[in-house]
Design a protein around this motif. Structure first.
Motif: not given
Length: 676
Positions: A487-501, A503-510
């Motif tokens: 059920g996992g994913e390794e490699l995949g270009g930058i997708r693989g890098v995101k496993h170690y990051m 993801r956060t939604a930020i909201q605000g002014s420009p």
């Protein structure tokens, strides 16, 4: 002969084998070769060293800094790979196998280094997707970002690829900015240890970025936090045990698994004997059975053929397997070496016996085969073994038993739907393949089997000369699979890098989003240019630096001249009545490309300067037609800067065209290469 001491690298120190050490035998001779393991490792000190020292140092670098570091590591390993080759022979691997493991691992690092420079910013925050407008006037916006986890990646690797298995996890981890503790399988950890020594001795890595456990992890997993990641490759049984660690469950610690996989290869109904596809199928399956002595998580375990072709496949495949010379992997004549250990040999023979309860052996007798240059009894040698299952619908063990060696089973299908059903009975795999020259066959297999496989490899006469093979995970593509495969994913270009990051939604002014993402956001503050932006070098340009051009009127003569000059006499530009019948136009309108040309004329500085080339434009949109008599003006803003080498970098400009009423008529992003 004294045993090779395989050390661990923990909290900045090399620690020799100690209490709890176990012997490791040569796969070729069966004789003791090395010893590894030390129960006295201070795992909490290792975790702290990684998080506090290694993590801090890596996060202080930009993605481009880390990419350059990874490239330097790959280059250094490439300069010393002969030493890795020489040692790796003891694992039973041939020189061809080394090309997959050692050269393949180094190549994977080069790919991630390149992708890091080209697809990620020279910054510490990765922008994931486009800006979302959350308010009517664009003063409140949203953006997804990715930032490095502030923990450690624990990489638990399998025995079959002691170098590639480490590097394919290490490269995305380091690129993300997360330090790694590598725990290779003990059976081949002596090769991994040499690779780690080479990297650490190079001085390229910051302290704490890489540590090594040769032997058992002890209770390391009990001390992980929600900022850590565990990435595992191995058996489903071990993966299940690790997943159930109470700390991992309680803290929702990321657990990436790549495990058992009953991969299948389907011979298309069009690929009959005498076609290039039939010959290709035999070649691919034979290679997957014998490369690394079948000790590949992506090897073909189930050979799915039309019922009418099963006998022909068995005959052709047996003839090809008969040409496989088994022996000492150092010999140039050897085509298949040994399994990694005699314990693995026993396991493969036990699993083959299970398969024999539902399938008939048709090639390869483990009690009678030739071995060149080595003792078949002392070394972990087995022959390629081929089985035939006449009734795969009634069978179960051929669909759930993986003999992790040169073992595969032929089974026939009635029609393509039946073939897909058989492939899916593996309950999830890393890869399935289909050899066919019929695009409709490929489409049916993809639709029917996509949900069960992490990768589907199609090959035929058009792609066979350049294809990389059924069993070759590439760093550009996802390596993983559903169900039984983990059920996992390794490699995949930058997708693989995101496993170690995270993801956060930020909201605000420009301006808030621009400050966080280090790129200008439309609606944000503009920076007055002290001189024309095209006269300023890459390093002098500021994010948000803006040029506002004077206006230019678009005349009917301009429209007609452009139409005749270019040959674009589309009716909307030349026939007023026809244009008015179009719901998008008030009458004759200017060409969109005429507006782009006029825009360039309004913002370009013509003299020789730091702008070296216009390399393209992205995200072009025409929002409102421009009629004869309207005027246009341009706003040109520096959106993003990306260094490419020591001489120049890419500047991404946000370009907006507005009319005399300040309404947007077009918008796009211009790309230029600017000298430093």
């Amino acid at each position: 002969m004294s045993l090779l001491d395989v050390s661990s690298f923990a909290a900045g120190e090399w620690i020799a084998p100690g209490a709890g050490a176990r012997n490791i035998a040569s796969a070729v001779t069966g004789a003791p070769l090395a010893q590894a393991g030390n129960d006295a490792l201070d795992v909490q000190a290792m975790l702290a060293y990684a998080r506090d020292t290694g993590g801090s140092a890596l996060r202080a670098l930009t993605f481009h800094d880390r990419a350059r570091m990874i490239k330097a590591l790959a280059t250094h390993l490439g300069q010393h790979k002969q030493a890795l080759y020489d040692l790796s022979f003891e694992t039973g691997a041939t020189q061809s196998d080394h090309m997959i493991d050692i050269d393949g691992g180094i190549g994977t690092m080069f790919v991630f280094a390149s992708k890091g420079r080209r697809e990620m910013p020279d910054a510490k925050v990765y922008l994931d997707g486009e800006v979302e407008q959350l308010s009517r006037n664009g003063t409140f916006l949203g953006q997804h970002i990715c930032t490095p986890l502030q923990g450690v990646a624990v990489h638990i690797n399998a025995f079959n690829f002691p170098v590639w298995g480490m590097l394919e996890k290490l490269a995305p981890s380091l690129l993300a900015g997360v330090p790694a503790i590598v725990k290779p399988a003990t059976a081949t950890c002596y090769v991994t240890e040499l690779a780690v020594r080479l990297m650490l001795d190079s001085g390229i890595l910051p302290a704490g970025a890489l540590q090594l456990v040769s032997g058992g992890l002890g209770d390391m997993l009990d001390h992980l936090t929600m900022q850590d990641v565990v990435s595992f490759t191995g058996s489903a049984q071990t993966a299940l045990k690790l997943r159930q660690n109470p700390v991992i469950l309680e803290h929702s610690i990321r657990f990436v698994a790549e495990q058992d996989s009953l991969n299948a290869s389907i011979l298309g109904p069009d690929a009959i004997p005498g076609t290039p596809e039939f010959d290709l199928f035999i070649k691919e399956v034979s290679r997957e059975m014998t490369t690394k002595a079948g000790q590949k998580c992506t090897a073909v375990r189930r050979i799915i053929t039309p019922e009418s072709q099963s006998e022909a496949v068995i005959e052709a495949l047996s003839a090809r397997l008969a040409k496989t010379t088994i022996g000492d992997p150092r010999l140039e004549s050897t085509r298949m070496g040994a399994l990694v250990s005699n314990s693995q040999k026993r396991d493969v023979l036990e699993k083959a016996a299970i398969l024999a309860t539902e399938a008939t052996p048709v090639y390869g007798n483990p009690d009678d085969f030739a071995v060149e240059g080595a003792d078949a009894e002392k070394g972990a040698f087995v022959p390629p073994m081929l089985f035939h299952c006449e009734n795969p619908d009634a069978a179960s063990r051929v669909h759930d038993t993986e003999a992790f060696g040169p073992v595969s089973t032929v089974m026939g299908y009635r029609d393509l739907h039946h073939a897909v059903t058989l492939a899916n009975r593996g309950e999830g795999s890393l890869v399935a393949s289909c050899i066919t020259n019929d695009p409709e066959v490929a489409r049916e297999v993809a639709l029917g089997s996509g949900a069960y496989h992490g990768r589907i490899y199609f090959n035929n006469r058009a792609s066979m000369k350049e294809s990389t093979g059924h069993g070759s995970p590439l760093p550009h593509m996802v390596h993983g699979g559903p169900g039984r495969a983990g059920g996992g994913e390794e490699l995949g270009g930058i997708r693989g890098v995101k496993h170690y990051m995270q993801r956060t939604a930020i909201q605000g002014s420009p301006d808030i989003l621009a400050a966080i993402g280090e790129q200008w956001v439309p609606g944000g503050s503009e920076v007055a240019a002290p001189a024309h932006p095209f006269t300023r070098k890459f390093g002098e340009l500021a994010i948000g630096e803006t040029l506002n051009s004077p206006s230019r009127q678009v005349t009917l003569e301009d429209i007609e001249h452009f139409a005749k000059f270019t040959g674009d006499t589309f009716y909307a530009h030349m026939d007023d009545a026809a244009a008015k019948r179009n719901p998008f136009f008030p009458g004759r309108v200017a060409h969109g490309y005429l507006l782009l040309s006029f825009a360039a004329g309004l913002f370009v500085e013509p003299n020789e300067g730091p702008v070296l080339a216009n390399t393209g434009l992205d995200n072009l949109r025409f929002m409102k037609p421009v009629s004869a008599g309207d005027s246009i003006k341009v706003r040109l803003s520096v959106k993003k800067k990306t260094p490419r080498n020591d001489e120049y970098g890419e500047v991404r400009w946000h370009v907006t065209l507005t009319n005399q009423d300040d309404e947007k008529v077009a918008e796009y992003e211009l790309l230029t290469m600017n000298a430093f």
